[in-house]
Design a protein around this motif. Structure first.
Motif, PDB file in Angstrom:
ATOM      1  N   ALA A  43       0.933  -1.260   0.073  1.00 58.72           N
ATOM      2  CA  ALA A  43       0.087   0.041   0.016  1.00 58.72           C
ATOM      3  C   ALA A  43       0.850   1.065  -0.047  1.00 58.72           C
ATOM      4  O   ALA A  43       1.914   1.283   0.605  1.00 58.72           O
ATOM      5  N   ASP A  44       0.396   2.308  -0.769  1.00 55.43           N
ATOM      6  CA  ASP A  44       0.995   3.664  -0.440  1.00 55.43           C
ATOM      7  C   ASP A  44       1.306   4.254   0.956  1.00 55.43           C
ATOM      8  O   ASP A  44       2.038   4.874   1.158  1.00 55.43           O
ATOM      9  N   GLU A  45       0.222   3.834   1.701  1.00 52.74           N
ATOM     10  CA  GLU A  45       0.198   4.287   2.971  1.00 52.74           C
ATOM     11  C   GLU A  45      -0.048   3.416   3.911  1.00 52.74           C
ATOM     12  O   GLU A  45      -0.245   2.154   3.855  1.00 52.74           O
ATOM     13  N   PRO A  46       0.574   3.530   5.174  1.00 55.48           N
ATOM     14  CA  PRO A  46       0.440   2.572   6.212  1.00 55.48           C
ATOM     15  C   PRO A  46      -1.185   1.738   6.350  1.00 55.48           C
ATOM     16  O   PRO A  46      -1.862   2.626   6.353  1.00 55.48           O
ATOM     17  N   VAL A  47      -1.062   0.682   6.408  1.00 53.52           N
ATOM     18  CA  VAL A  47      -2.517  -0.189   6.684  1.00 53.52           C
ATOM     19  C   VAL A  47      -3.065   0.046   8.239  1.00 53.52           C
ATOM     20  O   VAL A  47      -2.192  -0.267   9.079  1.00 53.52           O
ATOM     21  N   ASP A  48      -4.254   0.597   8.332  1.00 47.06           N
ATOM     22  CA  ASP A  48      -4.921   0.597   9.451  1.00 47.06           C
ATOM     23  C   ASP A  48      -5.146  -0.509  10.048  1.00 47.06           C
ATOM     24  O   ASP A  48      -6.220  -1.369   9.376  1.00 47.06           O
ATOM     25  N   ARG A  57      -5.891  -6.782   2.510  1.00 47.84           N
ATOM     26  CA  ARG A  57      -4.796  -5.778   1.783  1.00 47.84           C
ATOM     27  C   ARG A  57      -3.482  -6.486   1.609  1.00 47.84           C
ATOM     28  O   ARG A  57      -2.688  -6.222   0.806  1.00 47.84           O
ATOM     29  N   GLU A 183       9.810   1.167   9.505  1.00 42.58           N
ATOM     30  CA  GLU A 183       9.371   2.482   9.954  1.00 42.58           C
ATOM     31  C   GLU A 183      10.143   3.053  11.199  1.00 42.58           C
ATOM     32  O   GLU A 183      10.104   4.127  11.600  1.00 42.58           O
ATOM     33  N   ARG A 278      -0.765  -5.637  13.519  1.00 45.31           N
ATOM     34  CA  ARG A 278      -0.791  -4.971  12.432  1.00 45.31           C
ATOM     35  C   ARG A 278      -1.924  -5.671  11.415  1.00 45.31           C
ATOM     36  O   ARG A 278      -1.980  -5.254  10.305  1.00 45.31           O
TER      37      ARG A 278
END
Length: 279
Positions: A43-48, A57, A183, A278
């Motif tokens: 994903a482009d952004e961290p996955v909630d 995802r 991260e 996560r």
């Protein structure tokens, strides 16, 4: 025109196609050896992790590993498990093939089943986890100088289950564990991820080593015959134990030119991190 998908992917593994291996009648010897890549889209952004579709995802997808020509053929042949790539996939009759591919990070994934001589950090940590009644757990390992050099995650592998296979096939995603390390670090260097199932214990270890080219990664490769490494074994001491030694018995992970973690690494403060928080 075939539909296409473009994005950033993790090359999770390369394997024989299970449908071909299971269904081949032997009339085409080459078909039984057909291979595919197991890919995970990043994903482009961290996955909630609380999002309803968070687990989906990380669903794996599969791309043919053979039959490419020219520059594309060379690029596909050079792919290794763990690499992060920018790629376009073309879909024909439900099968994906690379239309183009470019490597952006050379992290490596290595898998070993039924290993002998599991290092003591994993064994002692597993005993603590089981004593607390937990199915998963983790610790941060350190070099002889006390610098963090890896994140070790342990998963139960109870009778009747096959956690190793679930990890290797991507059904149990480990991408959140790698993302957590990335991260927390202040460098963009490639990691080395070892997925190990010991013969004598009912757990699977996922060991994210911070420096792919460092002493620790080389030592693990050498110990479990997973590629070029050092002519050395793992120390049977537990980080933070009575002797205070690290995993590596005769070489610190701070040789010239190697990257050390910082003392305030976020992983250091959270040794009770739930490896599934996560997912």
């Amino acid at each position: 025109m075939d539909p296409t998908t473009s994005g950033r992917f993790r090359v999770h593994d390369r394997r024989r196609r299970p449908d071909i291996a299971d269904e081949s009648d032997g009339s085409d010897p080459g078909a039984a050896d057909a291979e595919e890549f197991v890919l995970v889209e990043l994903a482009d952004e961290p996955v909630d992790p609380t999002a309803p579709d968070a687990e989906d995802r990380y669903d794996p997808l599969y791309a043919t590993a053979e039959g490419y020509e020219g520059d594309l053929g060379e690029a596909v042949d050079a792919l290794r498990p763990g690499f992060v790539v920018d790629a376009t996939l073309a879909w024909t009759d439900g099968s994906a093939r690379f239309r183009d591919v470019e490597v952006v990070r050379e992290t490596r994934f290595r898998f070993a089943d039924d290993v002998e001589g599991m290092f003591e950090a994993a064994v002692e940590t597993w005993r603590q986890i089981r004593a607390e009644g937990e199915p998963v757990g983790s610790i941060t390992t350190r070099s002889n100088d006390g610098d963090p050099n890896g994140a070790l995650y342990l998963f139960a592998d109870a009778p009747g289950s096959d956690t190793f296979d679930e990890v290797r096939t991507g059904r149990l995603p480990i991408e959140p564990l790698v993302a957590r390390v990335n991260e927390s670090r202040d460098d963009d260097g490639p990691r080395e991820v070892f997925v190990l199932r010991p013969a004598a214990h009912e757990f699977v270890a996922v060991y994210v080593v911070f420096d792919r080219d460092g002493v620790l990664a080389q030592t693990v490769r050498d110990t479990y015959d997973l590629g070029a490494g050092l002519a050395a074994g793992l120390d049977a001491s537990y980080p933070g134990g009575d002797d205070g030694d690290s995993l590596v018995s005769d070489a610190a992970d701070d040789a010239p030119g190697e990257s050390n973690g910082s003392d305030d690494d976020p992983l250091d403060d959270d040794d009770d991190f739930d490896a599934l928080d996560r997912l």
